[in-house]
Design a protein around this motif. Structure first.
Motif: not given
Length: 812
Positions: A63-64, A398-399, A96-97, A403-404
């Motif tokens: 979705v992202a 946002s990414y 980062a994600m 990731g979290l």
């Protein structure tokens, strides 16, 4: 169950379809590079996550990726110069994600150093107060310039504030009685335990207010309220914050010009659509222009909305993909936000539950505020739309959140089930109940956005697209190949050609590319002497004359298929009854006298058999080719050259009136005609007091209520236009009603020439006084098939001038 890779492929599909369409239209491959980079990053991420988080939620990343693809498409469409920078930020965002997802320590690195992370974010925000810049060179300085990159600390602050609050409340919940004392399960919270969080929140919000980043401050306040509600289960805290935010808005309205302006625009955007509310009004018009299915990629005009790539990307999607595309975006956000709430509800520990809930609340709040501002549901705040708006920091943050969420979902699936002690813990139960209510509130927000978007796109859409301040109307008119106007003898009176084309009737060649390739046509008039008949066509000043009457035919009709395929509008030609030769002779008649340097008057030549008007001249007149340059002079000229004296010039008829009555009742005795009442009885059937049914507006005056001798001499209250006199004379010749017309029913150059004979009814020539030292010379005659009426203003009974005019007209 659908595999994660299939879901990821499905999420990439909209970006590829849109980019391919854009690349084909622009004849360049650049738009394809962004979805290619996104696809490569998504495939790498899918492979890596299959190793480090195999039990993750399979829907979050696809979705992202789908939303990100639409964001890249929006930037490629509206701000292609920024596409490379956004793609580079996307690489950092995925890195980062994946870094977050790779740590299997249940996010201890984030949880343990909660104060350190938050203080670091506050330090960056403080640095932006002192060293902040604005990439555009003007406006609020909210960014830090680090090398070639611009970082917005407020985005980082919101994320790290969520992480801090989740860790703090989770830690305090492990100490009995700090949030919900077991001895008093009905108590809601311990105020002393909330003091550090409130202090941190106040410091952060104070910095944002000082920086005048009101959008970020609003997001932080609302997210903070959500976190307090999730942690305590008590609605009084967020309700108090909501009331405080409302009071702050009221205070800001009276204390801050900026806040007052935004609130005024929100309350009444239609009060200043060309000023402060321009951005909002244009965004609503853009949504209305999209309708249900949209204009198509690269076919809309989102560039009319300022800052569309940062603050209004949702509007661009709504215009080019329609309500269907806008609802797809909202559905994507709904899926992501509800999956985030689901991760929080299924988390095995309190920290994960609060962190996932905080992320879900932050995303829901941000989407509601930015899209709500786009559709007029909320005041504008200037925040970014996650994954879609241009902005590197926003995309990376946002990414990071994605990731979290992926890490938390994997840990929840791989970890132990909720302990029995936590299952009966009153605080855990209240948190779960609060999360469920907050999730339903998020769903209600998204439903409100969907309804608001549909309202402007469908319900109010037809009203908005025809507004005069919709620049798309002007552009559509400029791109219309308007039909030509021909004279009866085939002479071209008016036509459209592509701007700059030397040849008449030259259509613009089909061109691919950006908005600048829109075809533009110019209206030209080879016979400006006929302007009183055909009028003018102007984007700025409107239409008049035959151009106005036949506007629908000249512009052409449209079908839904034409609109769907974006076929250029093409009008149809019309043939006027005007004869170019007679029109030139009529103009020459008004200019025949060397003593009248600025002649004023009118000429009508008409076929009394058919009612066809062969000439319609008025002086002074105008050149429609120079209307834009001369408009102010024409508008203020005391001689009123824009007035058509043939149809709107009301003159004293003088003895012409008696001549017409005698022609109508030749057996009437002269003594009878000298009696006012008898004279009016013979005058009424001539219909000189009635407007003429005609393609052009025309004037008339009513018959006087009281008959006087002056009326019998044509010097009373009754006034007539030259057209009205010509029609009355034609009806006398035909012995029946005659309807004049400027539109021929036969094609150009196929209308037979009129017959002109010298044997005719006795003509009339004479004068009537219309004011002190001002007269009108009349000439009326039936010759063969034609009726001639001439009215020319002069300062005296200038017989030679009238004779010259008649000779120029009739060739005698």
């Amino acid at each position: 169950m659908t595999s994660p890779f299939a879901l990821l492929s499905l999420g990439l599909l909209p970006a590829w379809l849109g980019a391919a369409s854009l690349a084909l239209q622009r004849s360049e491959p650049l738009p394809l590079l962004a979805p290619a980079a996104l696809s490569a990053l998504a495939i790498v991420a899918h492979g890596w996550l299959a190793r480090v988080a195999p039990a993750r939620d399979p829907f979050i990343l696809p979705v992202a990726v789908m939303l990100t693809g639409l964001g890249l498409l929006s930037i490629a469409r509206t701000a292609p110069n920024f596409l490379q920078r956004q793609t580079l930020a996307l690489v950092v965002a995925f890195a980062a994600m994946l870094a977050v997802c790779s740590r299997r320590d249940r996010l201890r690195w984030l949880r343990r150093f909660k104060y350190t992370w938050l203080i670091a974010a506050l330090a960056l925000l403080l640095a932006s107060l002192a060293f902040g810049v604005n990439p555009s060179g003007a406006g609020a300085r909210l960014w830090l310039n680090i090398g070639r990159f611009f970082v917005q600390p407020s985005e980082l602050l919101r994320l790290l504030m969520i992480a801090f609050l989740a860790a703090y409340f989770a830690q305090r919940a492990m100490h009995s009685g700090e949030l919900l004392p077991e001895a008093r399960p009905s108590a809601s919270f311990n105020r002393r335990s909330l003091a550090p969080t409130i202090a941190m929140g106040v410091i952060a919000m104070a910095m944002l207010v000082i920086q005048q980043d009101l959008g970020a401050a609003s997001l932080l306040v609302i997210t903070f309220a959500f976190m307090l509600y999730l942690a305590t289960g008590d609605a009084r805290l967020p309700l108090g914050l909501a009331i405080g935010l409302g009071l702050a808005a009221v205070a800001g309205y009276f204390l801050s010009a900026r806040v007052a302006q935004r609130l005024s625009i929100w309350l009444n955007p239609w009060g200043d659509p060309q000023g402060g509310a321009f951005q909002v009004v244009q965004s609503l018009i853009a949504l209305a222009s999209g309708g249900l299915l949209g204009q198509g990629i690269n076919q809309g005009r989102p560039g009319y909305v300022p800052a569309v790539h940062t603050d209004f990307p949702f509007v661009m999607i709504g215009e080019e993909l329609g309500l269907a595309g806008a609802l797809a975006v909202l559905a994507g956000f709904a899926a992501l936000i509800l999956r985030a709430w689901r991760v929080g509800l299924r988390s095995g520990d309190r920290y994960g539950s609060l962190l996932a809930g905080g992320i879900a609340a932050a995303l829901a709040t941000q989407v509601f505020i930015i899209i709500g501002g786009n559709i007029g549901l909320l005041p504008l705040t200037g925040v970014t739309l996650p994954f879609i708006s241009y902005g590197g920091t926003s995309l990376v943050v946002s990414y990071f959140m994605i990731g979290l969420l992926i890490r938390l979902s994997a840990d929840a699936a791989e970890g132990r089930p909720m302990s029995a002690a936590r299952a009966v813990d009153p605080l855990a139960q209240r948190t779960e109940l609060a999360a469920g209510r907050a999730m339903r509130l998020s769903a209600a927000w998204l439903a409100a956005l969907a309804l608001g978007t549909g309202y402007w796109s469908i319900v109010r859409g037809p009203e908005l697209v025809v507004r005069l301040d919709n620049p798309r109307r002007l552009e559509a008119e400029l791109a219309t190949f308007r039909g030509a106007i021909y004279a009866r003898d085939g002479v071209l009176l008016a036509y459209s050609s592509c701007a700059g084309a030397p040849q008449p009737l030259t259509p613009c060649a089909a061109r691919r590319g950006s908005q600048s390739a829109t075809p533009r046509y110019e209206r030209r008039y080879p016979l400006p002497e006929a302007a009183p008949a055909f009028g003018y066509y102007s984007q700025r000043y409107g239409v008049s004359g035959l151009e106005a009457f036949a506007d629908a035919t000249l512009r052409g009709s449209r079908t839904w298929l034409d609109d769907f395929l974006h076929r250029p509008r093409r009008g149809s030609a019309i043939t006027a009854t005007l004869d170019a030769n007679w029109q030139r002779r009529a103009v020459a008649a008004l200019r025949a006298s060397p003593t009248l340097t600025n002649p004023r008057g009118a000429v009508v030549v008409m076929n009394w058999h058919t009612g066809e008007v062969l000439a319609l001249a008025s002086a002074p007149t105008f050149d429609p080719n120079r209307l834009e340059q001369d408009w102010e002079r024409l508008r203020t000229d005391p001689d009123a050259p824009l007035i058509n004296r043939a149809t709107q010039g009301l003159y004293q008829p003088g003895l012409l009136l008696r001549w017409l009555v005698e022609a109508h009742a030749p057996m009437a005795h002269r003594a009878v005609l000298n009696q006012p009442d008898d004279f009016m009885a013979h005058l009424a059937p001539l219909n000189l007091h009635r407007p003429v049914p005609f393609e052009l507006p025309n004037e008339a005056t009513p018959l006087p209520a009281t008959a006087t001798y002056s009326e019998t001499l044509g010097q009373g209250k009754l006034r007539v236009t030259p057209l009205r006199v010509a029609v009355t004379l034609a009806e006398l010749a035909a012995g029946r009603p005659v309807t004049p017309t400027l539109l021929s029913s036969a094609p150009a150059a196929q209308v037979g020439p009129p017959v002109v004979e010298r044997s005719a009814l006795r003509p009339f020539s004479g004068f009537a006084q219309i004011a002190d030292n001002q007269f009108v010379g009349w000439h009326a005659r039936i010759a063969g098939d034609l009726v001639f009426v001439l009215a020319i203003e002069m300062p005296t009974h200038d017989e030679p001038t009238l004779v010259r005019a008649i000779a120029a007209l009739e060739g005698a």
